[in-house]
Every structure is written in structure tokens, then in C-alpha cells.
Design an enzyme around this catalytic site. Structure first.
Site, PDB file in Angstrom:
ATOM      1  N   LYS A 121       0.846  -1.215   0.000  1.00  0.00           N
ATOM      2  CA  LYS A 121       0.000   0.000   0.000  1.00  0.00           C
ATOM      3  C   LYS A 121       0.870   1.251   0.000  1.00  0.00           C
ATOM      4  CE  LYS A 121      -1.714  -1.263   3.893  1.00  0.00           C
ATOM      5  NZ  LYS A 121      -2.475  -1.516   5.143  1.00  0.00           N
ATOM      6  N   THR A 129      -7.872   9.788   8.104  1.00  0.00           N
ATOM      7  CA  THR A 129      -7.419   8.528   7.505  1.00  0.00           C
ATOM      8  C   THR A 129      -7.171   7.474   8.594  1.00  0.00           C
ATOM      9  OG1 THR A 129      -5.152   9.380   7.546  1.00  0.00           O
ATOM     10  CG2 THR A 129      -6.365   9.585   5.456  1.00  0.00           C
ATOM     11  N   GLY A 152      -7.618   4.314  10.487  1.00  0.00           N
ATOM     12  CA  GLY A 152      -8.276   3.041  10.197  1.00  0.00           C
ATOM     13  C   GLY A 152      -8.376   2.691   8.723  1.00  0.00           C
ATOM     14  N   THR A 153      -7.634   3.395   7.858  1.00  0.00           N
ATOM     15  CA  THR A 153      -7.734   3.061   6.419  1.00  0.00           C
ATOM     16  C   THR A 153      -7.230   1.641   6.151  1.00  0.00           C
ATOM     17  OG1 THR A 153      -5.663   4.256   6.113  1.00  0.00           O
ATOM     18  CG2 THR A 153      -7.655   5.389   5.421  1.00  0.00           C
ATOM     19  N   GLY A 154      -6.121   1.269   6.823  1.00  0.00           N
ATOM     20  CA  GLY A 154      -5.558  -0.066   6.599  1.00  0.00           C
ATOM     21  C   GLY A 154      -6.508  -1.162   7.073  1.00  0.00           C
ATOM     22  N   CYS A 155      -7.136  -0.931   8.246  1.00  0.00           N
ATOM     23  CA  CYS A 155      -8.099  -1.914   8.780  1.00  0.00           C
ATOM     24  C   CYS A 155      -9.272  -2.058   7.814  1.00  0.00           C
ATOM     25  CB  CYS A 155      -8.645  -1.453  10.135  1.00  0.00           C
ATOM     26  SG  CYS A 155      -7.383  -1.129  11.373  1.00  0.00           S
TER      27      CYS A 155
HETATM   28  N1  LIG Z   1      -4.906  10.436   1.803  1.00  0.00           N
HETATM   29  C1  LIG Z   1      -5.315   9.391   1.075  1.00  0.00           C
HETATM   30  N2  LIG Z   1      -5.957   9.568  -0.093  1.00  0.00           N
HETATM   31  C2  LIG Z   1      -6.381   8.524  -0.832  1.00  0.00           C
HETATM   32  N3  LIG Z   1      -6.211   7.242  -0.471  1.00  0.00           N
HETATM   33  C3  LIG Z   1      -5.570   6.993   0.682  1.00  0.00           C
HETATM   34  C4  LIG Z   1      -5.098   8.033   1.522  1.00  0.00           C
HETATM   35  N4  LIG Z   1      -4.508   7.481   2.621  1.00  0.00           N
HETATM   36  C5  LIG Z   1      -4.651   6.158   2.473  1.00  0.00           C
HETATM   37  N5  LIG Z   1      -5.278   5.857   1.307  1.00  0.00           N
HETATM   38  C6  LIG Z   1      -5.651   4.511   0.839  1.00  0.00           C
HETATM   39  O1  LIG Z   1      -5.739   3.686   1.979  1.00  0.00           O
HETATM   40  C7  LIG Z   1      -4.848   2.568   1.846  1.00  0.00           C
HETATM   41  C8  LIG Z   1      -4.253   2.244   3.187  1.00  0.00           C
HETATM   42  O2  LIG Z   1      -3.561   3.339   3.690  1.00  0.00           O
HETATM   43  P1  LIG Z   1      -2.025   3.278   4.172  1.00  0.00           P
HETATM   44  O3  LIG Z   1      -1.781   4.572   4.862  1.00  0.00           O
HETATM   45  O4  LIG Z   1      -1.126   2.947   3.037  1.00  0.00           O
HETATM   46  O5  LIG Z   1      -2.017   2.048   5.163  1.00  0.00           O
HETATM   47  P2  LIG Z   1      -2.194   1.980   6.746  1.00  0.00           P
HETATM   48  O6  LIG Z   1      -3.517   2.626   7.084  1.00  0.00           O
HETATM   49  O7  LIG Z   1      -2.161   0.511   7.015  1.00  0.00           O
HETATM   50  O8  LIG Z   1      -1.024   2.715   7.324  1.00  0.00           O
HETATM   51  C9  LIG Z   1      -3.825   3.005   0.813  1.00  0.00           C
HETATM   52  O9  LIG Z   1      -3.329   1.936   0.135  1.00  0.00           O
HETATM   53  C10 LIG Z   1      -4.615   3.922  -0.089  1.00  0.00           C
HETATM   54  O10 LIG Z   1      -5.254   3.177  -1.098  1.00  0.00           O
HETATM   55  C1  LIG Z   2      -6.928  -2.087  17.235  1.00  0.00           C
HETATM   56  C2  LIG Z   2      -6.211  -1.381  16.133  1.00  0.00           C
HETATM   57  N1  LIG Z   2      -5.774  -2.086  15.073  1.00  0.00           N
HETATM   58  C3  LIG Z   2      -5.110  -1.462  14.089  1.00  0.00           C
HETATM   59  C4  LIG Z   2      -4.881  -0.096  14.140  1.00  0.00           C
HETATM   60  C5  LIG Z   2      -4.129   0.607  13.056  1.00  0.00           C
HETATM   61  O1  LIG Z   2      -5.005   1.074  12.117  1.00  0.00           O
HETATM   62  P1  LIG Z   2      -4.435   1.530  10.690  1.00  0.00           P
HETATM   63  O2  LIG Z   2      -5.558   1.666   9.772  1.00  0.00           O
HETATM   64  O3  LIG Z   2      -3.368   0.598  10.214  1.00  0.00           O
HETATM   65  O4  LIG Z   2      -3.679   2.857  10.973  1.00  0.00           O
HETATM   66  P2  LIG Z   2      -3.976   4.050  11.947  1.00  0.00           P
HETATM   67  O5  LIG Z   2      -5.417   4.081  12.217  1.00  0.00           O
HETATM   68  O6  LIG Z   2      -3.147   3.827  13.166  1.00  0.00           O
HETATM   69  O7  LIG Z   2      -3.537   5.214  11.123  1.00  0.00           O
HETATM   70  C6  LIG Z   2      -5.360   0.613  15.242  1.00  0.00           C
HETATM   71  N2  LIG Z   2      -5.169   1.947  15.367  1.00  0.00           N
HETATM   72  N3  LIG Z   2      -6.024  -0.058  16.240  1.00  0.00           N
END
Ligand SMILES: Nc1ncnc2c1ncn2[C@@H]1O[C@H](COP(=O)(O)OP(=O)(O)O)[C@@H](O)[C@H]1O
Ligand SMILES: Cc1ncc(COP(=O)(O)OP(=O)(O)O)c(N)n1
Length: 299
Positions: free
Chosen positions: A183, A219, A221-224
Site C-alpha cells: 500500500k 485517515t 483506520g484506512t488499513g483496517c
Molecule cells: N490520503 C489518502 N488519499 C487517498 N487514499 C488513501 C489516503 N490514505 C490512504 N489511502 C488509501 O488507503 C490505503 C491504506 O492506507 P495506508 O496509509 O497505506 O495504510 P495503513 O492505514 O495501514 O497505514 C492506501 O493503500 C490507499 O489506497
Molecule cells: C486495534 C487497532 N488495530 C489497528 C490499528 C491501526 O489502524 P491503521 O488503519 O493501520 O492505521 P492508523 O489508524 O493507526 O492510522 C489501530 N489503530 N487499532
């Protein structure tokens, strides 16, 4: 006895909590529901957190987490599972064991390590277990740029270009998962690029996904949300094959998995866009709000 009646697609989350509803179990269950899958959950840790970050983590006894695993998988047909915050080496091992026994359906591993607020969500001594026992059981792993570098080695630099992302994704594939979604959300470009590599015989099937970056603080929780949405998409595909009496493995070929990941990323882009202006926090200073999980559900 195996039930043969109708049932919905089932997705399970193995993760920690977020009482403010943006990440973890709460985000995963909302996402499963929004994407039309029946959601079940195995809670790994109770986390006090909100849009300002994590304040405290309360561990759950390992044997009680195992009781939750058994409550779900001994009772319900699981099509797909996502793992998020696992916390300890023991829980990483347990998740790998249930996956190896074929109890979790298609497994999406989100290798959650550190929250944006800086709190560790995976013990340092659990990283090796993720590398050696969990990755080989995963149908798909979804590392962000820092997680990918850490999984590859302690001194590995983060990828900065799509070419470097492909090179790292190829090396992660060699660690055993069937597919890697690297990602690019942590990059700085106006376009966010996510790269999917799927192992196919001795080759790799590649897909690249691009979305305009949304300049939003929301943003959290985007990864979750993304890993849960992918699990829901795969659950639908496996469920359809299973109900038709066919092999559910057909749902995770390069093409099918690429379509599932594409649909999940498009959903996440809509969820991020819809919440870009939200001010959920009472104190907006430094807050990172959630995405709009129910963006597609209208009253
Ligand atoms: N500011 C943003 N604008 C558009 N898409 C985003 C943005 N931030 C995250 N994403 C989308 O969310 C996905 C997960 O975000 P990311 O920050 O890479 O992972 P995590 O939340 O696990 O740290 C990315 O692969 C992307 O597709
Ligand atoms: C319980 C819990 N699991 C995972 C995360 C991390 O979430 P993620 O979307 O990878 O990133 P942030 O929200 O930390 O930007 C979390 N916070 N809590």
C-alpha cells in the site's frame, strides 16, 4: 454433519478494539456489513484509543482468545478472515495454526505493527513470528510502506517509487504469502499507488491501482478498513463457488483476487472522500478522524 441450507458469505476479523469506531474490530465489522458479508470477530486486545491516538492497551488471556477462535470456527462456515492487531508472538502462532488447519478460509494478513500515534500494536519479539510462521499461511498480506520494509529486514529502507515497491513486493512473496498488496498511502505523491503481486506458478501476476490522494486528516483506520473490505470481497466469491459445489480456491486466482482488491480499494476511496470534511473530534487539533464506512448505504 454439514449443513447444506442457504447462508450468507461469512468474514471473520481477528483484531484489537477501537472504542471510537474508526479502526480495529469496530471498523472491520462495519466494513463487513457495508460490503454485504456476515461479520464475526475474535478480539485479541482491548485498546483505549480515539481520533487522538492510543492511550492504553489491556491484554486478553491467550487461552480466552483461543476460546473465541473455537467459538467461531467450530460453529460457523468461514469463507474469509482478516487478521489485524495480533500483539504477541503467541497470538501470531495461534492464528497461523488455525490457518494451517484450514479453519479460517482465505486469510488476509494486515501486518499491523505501530499505530499512527506511535503506540506499538505488535510486540517487537513477535515480528520474527510474523515473518516465519504467519506470512506462509496468508492468502494475501497488505503491508504499508514502513511495514513492508520492516518485514524484509531491520535495515531495509522504505520503497520510494513504484519500481522499488515492485521489487520489495517480489521479495515479500518469497517469504510465503500467495499474494502481496503493497500500500502506498504513506507516500507523498498526489496519486496514491498500491501494487498487487500474486504468485502464479513460477511467475508473478502484477496489478497497479491508482487513486487521487485526498488531503484529509481523516485517515484513521484506512488499513483496517481496506483489509476487511478485501476479506468481504473474497468471502462473496468463495461463498458463490462453495454454494455451487465448486472449489473456493477459484476465488483467489490472480484475476479474481485483483478484481476483489480493486473493488475494495474503490470502496475505500469513496469512504475516505465522503469523510474528508468530517470533524468528529470535540477537539479537532491533531485529530485523525475515521473514514465513512457506510458511504454506500443511504437512508
Ligand atoms: N490520503 C489518502 N488519499 C487517498 N487514499 C488513501 C489516503 N490514505 C490512504 N489511502 C488509501 O488507503 C490505503 C491504506 O492506507 P495506508 O496509509 O497505506 O495504510 P495503513 O492505514 O495501514 O497505514 C492506501 O493503500 C490507499 O489506497
Ligand atoms: C486495534 C487497532 N488495530 C489497528 C490499528 C491501526 O489502524 P491503521 O488503519 O493501520 O492505521 P492508523 O489508524 O493507526 O492510522 C489501530 N489503530 N487499532
Amino acid at each position: 454433519m454439514t449443513a447444506t441450507g442457504p447462508r450468507p458469505p461469512v468474514a471473520v476479523t481477528i483484531a484489537g478494539t477501537d472504542p471510537s469506531g474508526g479502526a480495529g474490530i469496530q471498523a472491520d465489522l462495519k466494513t463487513f456489513t457495508a460490503r454485504g458479508a456476515y461479520g464475526a470477530s475474535i478480539i485479541t486486545a482491548l485498546v483505549a484509543q480515539n481520533t487522538h491516538g492510543v492511550s492504553r492497551i489491556y491484554e486478553i488471556d491467550h487461552d480466552f482468545v483461543i476460546d473465541q477462535f473455537d467459538s467461531v470456527v467450530d460453529d460457523i462456515h468461514v469463507d474469509a478472515t482478516k487478521s489485524g492487531m495480533l500483539g504477541t508472538p503467541e497470538l501470531v502462532q495461534t492464528t497461523a495454526d488455525y490457518a494451517a488447519a484450514g479453519r479460517l478460509g482465505f486469510l488476509v494478513v494486515d501486518p499491523v505493527m505501530v499505530a499512527t500515534s506511535g503506540h506499538r500494536l505488535l510486540a517487537e519479539n513477535a515480528i520474527d513470528a510474523v515473518r516465519t510462521v504467519l506470512l506462509p499461511q496468508a492468502g494475501l498480506i497488505t503491508p504499508n510502506l514502513p511495514e513492508a520494509a520492516l518485514l524484509l529486514g531491520d535495515d531495509e529502507p522504505e520503497a520510494g517509487t513504484p519500481a522499488q515497491m515492485r521489487e520489495q513486493a517480489a521479495r515479500l512473496l518469497k517469504m510465503g504469502p500467495k499474494a502481496v498488496l503493497l500500500k502506498g498511502g504513506h507516500g507523498a505523491d498526489d496519486i496514491v499507488t498500491d501494487i498487487l503481486a500474486v504468485a502464479e506458478d513460477d511467475d508473478i501476476a502484477w496489478r497497479e491501482f491508482s487513486h487521487p490522494r485526498v488531503f484529509s486528516p481523516n485517515t484513521h483506520g484506512t488499513g483496517c478498513t481496506l483489509s476487511a473490505a478485501i476479506a468481504a470481497e473474497v468471502a462473496h466469491r468463495r461463498h458463490a463457488l462453495t454454494q455451487a459445489g465448486e472449489d473456493p480456491a477459484g476465488a483467489s486466482t490472480g484475476e479474481q483476487l485483483g478484481d476483489a482488491v480493486g473493488a475494495a480499494l474503490d470502496y475505500l476511496a469513496r469512504a475516505i472522500g465522503s469523510a474528508a470534511d468530517w470533524q468528529l473530534a470535540l477537539n479537532p487539533d491533531g485529530a485523525h478522524g475515521p473514514v465513512d464506512h457506510i458511504v454506500d448505504i443511504t437512508r
